[in-house]
Design a protein around this motif. Structure first.
Motif, PDB file in Angstrom:
ATOM      1  N   ILE A  56       6.437  -8.430   8.142  1.00  0.00           N
ATOM      2  CA  ILE A  56       6.729  -8.171   6.728  1.00  0.00           C
ATOM      3  C   ILE A  56       7.679  -9.243   6.249  1.00  0.00           C
ATOM      4  N   THR A  57       8.567  -9.613   6.864  1.00  0.00           N
ATOM      5  CA  THR A  57       9.657 -10.629   6.532  1.00  0.00           C
ATOM      6  C   THR A  57       9.180 -11.894   6.169  1.00  0.00           C
ATOM      7  N   PHE A  58       8.260 -12.285   6.957  1.00  0.00           N
ATOM      8  CA  PHE A  58       7.555 -13.892   6.688  1.00  0.00           C
ATOM      9  C   PHE A  58       6.478 -13.700   5.746  1.00  0.00           C
ATOM     10  N   GLY A  59       6.133 -12.560   5.243  1.00  0.00           N
ATOM     11  CA  GLY A  59       5.171 -12.488   4.245  1.00  0.00           C
ATOM     12  C   GLY A  59       3.691 -12.521   4.689  1.00  0.00           C
ATOM     13  N   GLY A  60       3.105 -12.766   5.875  1.00  0.00           N
ATOM     14  CA  GLY A  60       1.896 -13.083   6.275  1.00  0.00           C
ATOM     15  C   GLY A  60       0.929 -11.712   6.248  1.00  0.00           C
ATOM     16  N   CYS A  61       1.038 -10.949   5.301  1.00  0.00           N
ATOM     17  CA  CYS A  61       0.092  -9.607   5.417  1.00  0.00           C
ATOM     18  C   CYS A  61      -1.209 -10.073   4.916  1.00  0.00           C
ATOM     19  N   LEU A  62      -2.095  -9.094   5.259  1.00  0.00           N
ATOM     20  CA  LEU A  62      -3.527  -9.428   5.001  1.00  0.00           C
ATOM     21  C   LEU A  62      -3.826  -8.478   3.462  1.00  0.00           C
ATOM     22  N   ASP A  63      -4.735  -9.097   2.777  1.00  0.00           N
ATOM     23  CA  ASP A  63      -5.161  -8.448   1.619  1.00  0.00           C
ATOM     24  C   ASP A  63      -6.018  -7.635   2.034  1.00  0.00           C
ATOM     25  N   PRO A  64      -6.109  -6.215   1.240  1.00  0.00           N
ATOM     26  CA  PRO A  64      -6.916  -5.308   1.536  1.00  0.00           C
ATOM     27  C   PRO A  64      -8.345  -5.592   1.256  1.00  0.00           C
ATOM     28  N   HIS A  65      -8.818  -6.301   0.553  1.00  0.00           N
ATOM     29  CA  HIS A  65     -10.278  -6.785   0.380  1.00  0.00           C
ATOM     30  C   HIS A  65     -10.637  -7.707   1.608  1.00  0.00           C
ATOM     31  N   ALA A  66      -9.918  -8.401   2.246  1.00  0.00           N
ATOM     32  CA  ALA A  66     -10.210  -9.112   3.317  1.00  0.00           C
ATOM     33  C   ALA A  66     -10.193  -8.311   4.532  1.00  0.00           C
ATOM     34  N   ALA A  67      -9.424  -7.238   4.613  1.00  0.00           N
ATOM     35  CA  ALA A  67      -9.146  -6.419   5.845  1.00  0.00           C
ATOM     36  C   ALA A  67     -10.611  -5.464   5.494  1.00  0.00           C
ATOM     37  N   TYR A  68     -11.096  -5.025   4.488  1.00  0.00           N
ATOM     38  CA  TYR A  68     -12.374  -4.359   4.517  1.00  0.00           C
ATOM     39  C   TYR A  68     -13.256  -5.239   5.046  1.00  0.00           C
ATOM     40  N   LEU A  69     -13.505  -6.615   4.782  1.00  0.00           N
ATOM     41  CA  LEU A  69     -14.493  -7.625   5.182  1.00  0.00           C
ATOM     42  C   LEU A  69     -14.522  -7.496   6.629  1.00  0.00           C
ATOM     43  N   VAL A  70     -13.175  -7.478   7.214  1.00  0.00           N
ATOM     44  CA  VAL A  70     -13.197  -7.449   8.801  1.00  0.00           C
ATOM     45  C   VAL A  70     -13.659  -6.323   9.363  1.00  0.00           C
ATOM     46  N   TRP A  71     -13.471  -5.122   8.621  1.00  0.00           N
ATOM     47  CA  TRP A  71     -13.805  -3.695   9.146  1.00  0.00           C
ATOM     48  C   TRP A  71     -15.150  -3.698   8.956  1.00  0.00           C
ATOM     49  N   ARG A  72     -15.903  -4.260   7.896  1.00  0.00           N
ATOM     50  CA  ARG A  72     -17.518  -4.183   7.903  1.00  0.00           C
ATOM     51  C   ARG A  72     -18.058  -5.084   9.157  1.00  0.00           C
ATOM     52  N   GLY A  73     -17.397  -6.194   9.106  1.00  0.00           N
ATOM     53  CA  GLY A  73     -17.951  -6.921  10.509  1.00  0.00           C
ATOM     54  C   GLY A  73     -17.978  -6.289  11.756  1.00  0.00           C
ATOM     55  N   LEU A  74     -16.936  -5.703  11.884  1.00  0.00           N
ATOM     56  CA  LEU A  74     -16.782  -4.743  13.202  1.00  0.00           C
ATOM     57  C   LEU A  74     -17.665  -3.880  13.466  1.00  0.00           C
ATOM     58  N   GLN A  75     -18.153  -3.168  12.226  1.00  0.00           N
ATOM     59  CA  GLN A  75     -19.330  -2.106  12.667  1.00  0.00           C
ATOM     60  C   GLN A  75     -20.507  -2.721  13.368  1.00  0.00           C
ATOM     61  N   THR A  76     -20.729  -4.200  13.515  1.00  0.00           N
ATOM     62  CA  THR A  76     -21.907  -4.789  14.104  1.00  0.00           C
ATOM     63  C   THR A  76     -21.355  -5.655  15.024  1.00  0.00           C
ATOM     64  N   PHE A  77     -20.106  -5.629  15.665  1.00  0.00           N
ATOM     65  CA  PHE A  77     -19.647  -6.264  16.645  1.00  0.00           C
ATOM     66  C   PHE A  77     -20.448  -6.411  17.919  1.00  0.00           C
ATOM     67  N   ASP A  78     -20.676  -5.181  18.536  1.00  0.00           N
ATOM     68  CA  ASP A  78     -21.175  -5.435  19.954  1.00  0.00           C
ATOM     69  C   ASP A  78     -22.790  -5.752  19.716  1.00  0.00           C
ATOM     70  N   VAL A  79     -23.366  -5.292  18.572  1.00  0.00           N
ATOM     71  CA  VAL A  79     -24.875  -5.771  18.375  1.00  0.00           C
ATOM     72  C   VAL A  79     -25.041  -7.368  18.191  1.00  0.00           C
ATOM     73  N   ARG A  80     -23.845  -8.063  17.158  1.00  0.00           N
ATOM     74  CA  ARG A  80     -23.914  -9.487  17.057  1.00  0.00           C
ATOM     75  C   ARG A  80     -23.566 -10.268  18.329  1.00  0.00           C
ATOM     76  N   LEU A  81     -22.662  -9.717  19.200  1.00  0.00           N
ATOM     77  CA  LEU A  81     -22.227 -10.400  20.380  1.00  0.00           C
ATOM     78  C   LEU A  81     -23.298 -10.263  21.346  1.00  0.00           C
ATOM     79  N   ALA A  82     -24.022  -9.174  21.546  1.00  0.00           N
ATOM     80  CA  ALA A  82     -25.027  -9.063  22.461  1.00  0.00           C
ATOM     81  C   ALA A  82     -25.936 -10.206  22.142  1.00  0.00           C
TER      82      ALA A  82
END
Length: 398
Positions: free
Chosen positions: A237-263
């Motif tokens: 918070i002090t350093f200011g390295g927070c993640l943008d909400p839209h970027a966080a959504y893209l990460v969340w979306r990718g996580l839904q297929t994580f096991d399938v992709r890695l397998a």
């Protein structure tokens, strides 16, 4: 209403309209700030504003949703997102390297920008850094015992040479000296190993890579116990390295297929590694799933059976010029930096991730001339292997 009549003030109250039912996909809370109430004020006064959502540099619901998914994958109490993998690493180290114990013992085999942080930036801040060979337990023990140490730092699978650090053994050494073990598990991913389960105190990832999985976002994540995560979040918070909400959504979306992709990608990586072992133009292959892998015993102790991951490193005859020629002949795999996407990416460490190292430093880090780093995607395995073999065969002088 005439053209001079101002619009209704209700136009600024669009946030009042919310869905009555719960959505299947988390909303993107693309809002810098949130309405304050007594609960928010109490959180600000008593908890520093980390629990309730009132300003997105502190916390955001979409960002929290992605962090919670990753904490679950890592078996952690808590996780927090950052604007990049390097932000996660730098913020973690600067948080933990406080007080009298301003010293870190780190693996020599690390990502190029991590190395720059360790050898250039931290010493400039008065932090002592000692680097050792990632797979030499005697060197770890000697360095940790040499002086009071706050942090021991390693990559689970090193970038790019795929050395496997014995995290369980190093965790014991670190804890006996009162230090915390921080592990970058970007290459390994929670698909193959959970560092917290074998003794690590903090795990960091470039979520840009396998966690998001689509090469369309830059993000980082820190996972640990709740107290440590909260302290690192305060620094973020002090350093200011927070993640943008839209970027966080893209990460969340990718996580839904994580096991399938890695397998799928791991299956392809193993098949590619086996074929490369037989190719006359390849002098060495590094992949944790191969029977001849140099750190097979450590792999059997740390990694889930049958899950060698999606990264393959191999060395071609003819050194770096030949490696470049091979990359330029590929049509399925793409010559590009980064890794962990649904597409196969290939790079040569000497002119990308580790371009700043001298020939002597490259050799000390077991990065051979002619080494290529493959991040296998979800393409058909035989199609990808044929592409690689065609590129190798096509660069052989008649």
């Amino acid at each position: 209403m005439s053209a001079s009549t101002p619009p209704s003030g209700r136009a600024a109250k669009a946030a009042d309209y919310v869905a009555r039912t719960r959505p299947v996909v988390p909303p993107i809370y693309q809002s810098a700030t949130f309405y304050l109430d007594d609960i928010a004020y109490k959180d600000i006064q008593e908890g520093g504003g980390l629990t309730e959502h009132w300003y997105s540099r502190f916390a955001n619901p979409t960002v929290d949703a992605a962090a919670a998914e990753i904490a679950e994958l890592e078996g952690a109490e808590a996780a927090m997102m950052t604007s990049s993998g390097m932000a996660a690493i730098a913020t973690t180290l600067l948080t933990l390297l406080q007080g009298d114990r301003r010293r870190v013992v780190a693996a020599r085999q690390v990502y190029g920008d991590t190395r720059d942080l360790l050898v250039r930036d931290l010493p400039a801040l008065g932090i002592a850094v000692t680097m050792v060979d990632a797979v030499d337990l005697d060197a770890w023990a000697a360095a940790i015992a040499e002086a009071p140490t706050a942090v021991v730092y390693a990559e689970a699978l090193s970038n790019p040479q795929l050395d496997l650090t014995d995290l369980a053994a190093i965790a014991e050494l670190a804890h006996a000296a009162g230090a915390k073990l921080v592990v970058d598990s970007t290459f390994a991913t929670p698909y193959t190993v959970n560092p917290l389960a074998v003794g690590a105190d903090v795990v960091v990832h470039s979520a840009t890579k396998f966690l998001s999985g689509h090469s369309d976002v830059i993000a980082g994540v820190v996972v640990s116990d709740r107290e440590t995560t909260t302290e690192i979040q305060r620094r973020m918070i002090t350093f200011g390295g927070c993640l943008d909400p839209h970027a966080a959504y893209l990460v969340w979306r990718g996580l839904q297929t994580f096991d399938v992709r890695l397998a799928r990608a791991s299956e392809t990586a193993l098949a590619l590694a086996k074929r490369l072992e037989q190719h006359p133009e390849v002098t060495s292959v590094r992949y944790p799933g191969l029977p001849g892998y140099a750190w097979r015993e450590t792999a059997e102790k740390l990694m889930r059976p049958g899950r060698g991951g999606a990264m393959v490193a191999f060395t071609v005859r003819g050194g770096n010029p030949r490696a470049l020629a091979v990359m330029r002949r590929l049509t399925i795999a793409s010559e590009a930096t980064s890794l962990g996407g649904v597409e196969t990416l290939v790079s040569a460490p000497f002119n990308s991730s580790h371009f700043s190292l001298s020939e002597e430093e490259l050799a000390a880090n077991r990065i051979e001339p002619g080494m290529l780093r493959f991040s296998c995607g979800v393409e058909d395995a035989e199609t990808l292997i044929t592409d690689v073999e065609r590129a190798l065969d096509g660069t052989v002088e008649p």
